[in-house]
Motif scaffolding. Structure first.
Motif, short mmCIF file in Angstrom:
data_model
loop_
_atom_site.label_atom_id
_atom_site.label_comp_id
_atom_site.label_asym_id
_atom_site.label_seq_id
_atom_site.Cartn_x
_atom_site.Cartn_y
_atom_site.Cartn_z
N GLN A 21 0.82 -1.21 0.00
CA GLN A 21 0.00 0.00 0.00
C GLN A 21 0.86 1.27 0.00
OE1 GLN A 21 -2.35 -0.91 3.48
NE2 GLN A 21 -4.18 -1.36 2.24
N LYS A 22 1.96 1.24 0.76
CA LYS A 22 2.86 2.39 0.77
C LYS A 22 3.48 2.62 -0.61
CE LYS A 22 4.17 2.07 5.67
NZ LYS A 22 5.28 1.83 6.61
N VAL A 23 3.85 1.52 -1.26
CA VAL A 23 4.42 1.64 -2.60
C VAL A 23 3.41 2.27 -3.56
CG1 VAL A 23 5.23 0.33 -4.60
CG2 VAL A 23 6.07 -0.22 -2.32
N TRP A 24 2.15 1.79 -3.50
CA TRP A 24 1.13 2.34 -4.40
C TRP A 24 0.83 3.80 -4.08
CZ3 TRP A 24 -0.08 0.71 -8.90
CH2 TRP A 24 0.01 -0.64 -9.22
N HIS A 25 0.84 4.17 -2.81
CA HIS A 25 0.66 5.58 -2.45
C HIS A 25 1.78 6.44 -3.03
CE1 HIS A 25 -2.25 5.11 1.22
NE2 HIS A 25 -2.71 4.53 0.11
N THR A 26 3.01 5.95 -2.92
CA THR A 26 4.15 6.69 -3.48
C THR A 26 4.04 6.83 -4.98
OG1 THR A 26 5.54 5.82 -1.70
CG2 THR A 26 6.67 6.77 -3.61
N VAL A 27 3.67 5.73 -5.66
CA VAL A 27 3.50 5.78 -7.12
C VAL A 27 2.40 6.77 -7.49
CG1 VAL A 27 2.78 4.45 -9.14
CG2 VAL A 27 4.38 3.46 -7.49
N GLY A 28 1.31 6.79 -6.73
CA GLY A 28 0.23 7.73 -7.01
C GLY A 28 0.66 9.17 -6.85
N ILE A 29 1.44 9.46 -5.80
CA ILE A 29 1.92 10.83 -5.58
C ILE A 29 2.85 11.27 -6.71
CG2 ILE A 29 3.33 12.27 -4.06
CD1 ILE A 29 2.26 10.63 -1.70
N VAL A 30 3.78 10.37 -7.10
CA VAL A 30 4.70 10.70 -8.19
C VAL A 30 3.94 10.92 -9.49
CG1 VAL A 30 6.59 9.82 -9.60
CG2 VAL A 30 6.64 9.50 -7.12
N ALA A 31 2.97 10.07 -9.78
CA ALA A 31 2.18 10.23 -11.00
C ALA A 31 1.41 11.54 -10.99
CB ALA A 31 1.21 9.04 -11.15
N LEU A 32 0.87 11.91 -9.82
CA LEU A 32 0.14 13.17 -9.71
C LEU A 32 1.07 14.35 -9.95
CD1 LEU A 32 -2.50 14.62 -9.03
CD2 LEU A 32 -1.85 14.54 -6.62
N LEU A 33 2.29 14.28 -9.40
CA LEU A 33 3.26 15.36 -9.62
C LEU A 33 3.63 15.48 -11.10
CD1 LEU A 33 5.66 14.92 -6.56
CD2 LEU A 33 4.00 16.76 -6.94
N VAL A 34 3.82 14.33 -11.76
CA VAL A 34 4.16 14.36 -13.18
C VAL A 34 3.03 14.98 -13.99
CG1 VAL A 34 4.60 12.91 -15.20
CG2 VAL A 34 5.74 12.41 -13.03
N ILE A 35 1.80 14.62 -13.68
CA ILE A 35 0.64 15.19 -14.39
C ILE A 35 0.57 16.69 -14.16
CG2 ILE A 35 -1.88 15.21 -14.47
CD1 ILE A 35 -1.81 12.22 -13.81
N VAL A 36 0.79 17.13 -12.92
CA VAL A 36 0.75 18.56 -12.61
C VAL A 36 1.83 19.31 -13.38
CG1 VAL A 36 1.13 20.27 -10.80
CG2 VAL A 36 -0.32 18.28 -10.35
N VAL A 37 3.05 18.74 -13.45
CA VAL A 37 4.14 19.39 -14.19
C VAL A 37 3.81 19.49 -15.67
CG1 VAL A 37 6.54 19.13 -14.92
CG2 VAL A 37 5.92 18.76 -12.53
N LEU A 38 3.26 18.40 -16.24
CA LEU A 38 2.91 18.42 -17.66
C LEU A 38 1.81 19.44 -17.95
CD1 LEU A 38 2.97 14.59 -18.49
CD2 LEU A 38 4.66 16.32 -19.12
N ILE A 39 0.81 19.49 -17.08
CA ILE A 39 -0.27 20.47 -17.26
C ILE A 39 0.28 21.88 -17.14
CG2 ILE A 39 -2.41 21.36 -16.26
CD1 ILE A 39 -3.15 18.50 -15.52
N ALA A 40 1.19 22.09 -16.17
CA ALA A 40 1.77 23.42 -15.98
C ALA A 40 2.57 23.84 -17.20
CB ALA A 40 2.66 23.43 -14.73
N ARG A 41 3.29 22.89 -17.81
CA ARG A 41 4.07 23.24 -18.99
C ARG A 41 3.17 23.62 -20.15
NH1 ARG A 41 8.99 19.71 -21.71
NH2 ARG A 41 9.46 21.19 -23.37
N VAL A 42 2.12 22.83 -20.38
CA VAL A 42 1.17 23.17 -21.45
C VAL A 42 0.50 24.50 -21.15
CG1 VAL A 42 -0.93 22.46 -22.63
CG2 VAL A 42 0.81 20.76 -22.07
N ALA A 43 0.11 24.72 -19.89
CA ALA A 43 -0.53 25.98 -19.51
C ALA A 43 0.43 27.15 -19.71
CB ALA A 43 -1.00 25.92 -18.06
#
Length: 362
Positions: A21-43
């Motif tokens: 569960q900790k591993v999946w939480h970490t993967v989810g946080i990293v994925a969310l950060l990557v999505i935010v960075v990509l959205i910020a770049r497009v924005a």
């Protein structure tokens, strides 16, 4: 008899997360950060397109102001003449010069491989040239990837131009709608400050546009005359490339020299030296004499800060970022001055007095 029920207010023991569960939480946080960075770049690229559209609108309104002052016409006819006249002049230039430019582009495309081979032969004759060729051969892949990233954009080049042009027309037709809509979200006690900021930005962008437009025209005229005298082929194309790249300070002038000097090398080494001097003299005259006179109302930006902003913007947004690095930097400096520097000076007037008495370094 004792009551064995658990009181309602007793806190429940926290459930420990398993390793998976900790591993999946970490993967989810990293994925969310990557999505935010990509959205910020497009924005961020979208914000740059809005800035480009604002510059187009500023040009049309500035030209409309000149027409209105000279002719004493109303605002609407002046703006119609500003927009319609600009597109009409562009269409006439393309009509008269389009065929000639097309022929020279075909000529340049046909002679460019031979020109590059001739330049490689010239470079291979000297030890320094051999080192340059070795470096280019070893890093050709990296250079191609860098150039591909440089010209990459969010929606493609044509898509970006389409969006910018339409946004510029919308901003030109009804600027008060967007200005008033922005002012609605500003607190009443800050409206005067933001009106001052918007006026300063408007004056600064107009100054930058005046300098750029005059620089483009002068570079085109000076190089057309100089290269024609030297008998260099595809003069109009070379002058047009240099004029367009003049929009990119510092780096554009260097890149514009490459095709002209390569073509001059096919004639002779002395011709290449003279053509290089023509490029340098024309760029120096325009950049150090003409442009500062026109851009006297723009913020005096330090050259090092300008180069740093271009490198950062080029890394983030490619060609569009480099073109808009200077006006964006001017806007940031104005915002910092109005929202931070002036506030500090008002809160600490002693800083202004002390700054005037700071001795200069020997």
């Amino acid at each position: 008899m004792m009551d064995t029920t658990t009181p309602k207010n007793t806190p429940r023991p926290k459930r420990e997360l398993t390793y998976i569960q900790k591993v999946w939480h970490t993967v989810g946080i990293v994925a969310l950060l990557v999505i935010v960075v990509l959205i910020a770049r497009v924005a961020f690229n979208v914000l740059l397109m809005i800035l480009a559209a604002t510059l187009i609108s500023t040009y049309f309104h500035g030209l409309g102001n000149i027409i209105q002052r000279k002719t004493k016409w109303g605002r609407k006819p002046a703006m119609i003449l500003s927009v319609g006249g600009s597109f009409a002049i562009l269409a006439v230039l393309l009509w008269f010069m389009g065929t000639k430019i097309q022929q020279q582009v075909a000529q340049l495309s046909h002679t460019l491989p031979n020109t590059i081979n001739a330049a490689r032969t010239k470079l291979a004759e000297t030890p320094v040239g051999q080192q340059v060729l070795g470096y280019l051969d070893d890093n050709s892949g990296k250079i191609f990837i860098t150039a591909q990233h440089f010209f990459s954009t969010s929606f493609g080049v044509l898509g970006n131009i389409y969006i910018i042009m339409f946004l510029g027309i919308f901003f030109t037709v009804s600027p008060s709608v967007y200005k008033d809509g922005f002012m609605i979200i500003i607190p009443p006690d800050k409206k005067e400050l933001w009106l001052c900021i918007m006026n300063r930005i408007n004056v600064s962008l107009k100054g930058w546009l005046k300098g750029m437009l005059l620089s483009v025209v002068l570079i085109f005229i000076m190089l057309t005359i100089g290269l024609t005298i030297m008998g260099i082929p595809a003069v109009l194309v070379l002058a047009l490339i240099a004029a367009m790249l003049k929009i990119i300070p510092n780096f554009g002038s260097l890149v514009a020299m490459i095709p002209g000097v390569l073509l001059a090398l096919t004639v002779s080494t002395n011709t290449a030296v003279i053509v290089t001097l023509i490029y340098i003299v024309s760029q120096t005259v325009v950049s150090n004499i003409v442009t500062p006179i026109i851009q006297n109302k723009i913020i005096n930006l330090p050259p090092a800060l300008t180069i740093i902003s271009q490198v950062i913007m080029g890394t983030l947004s490619g060609a569009l970022g480099i073109i808009l690095a200077v006006p964006l930097l001017a806007i940031i400096v104005i915002l910092a001055d109005e929202l931070y520097v002036k506030k500090i000076n008002e809160d600490n007037p002693k800083l202004q007095i002390d700054a005037k008495h700071v001795p200069l370094a020997d």
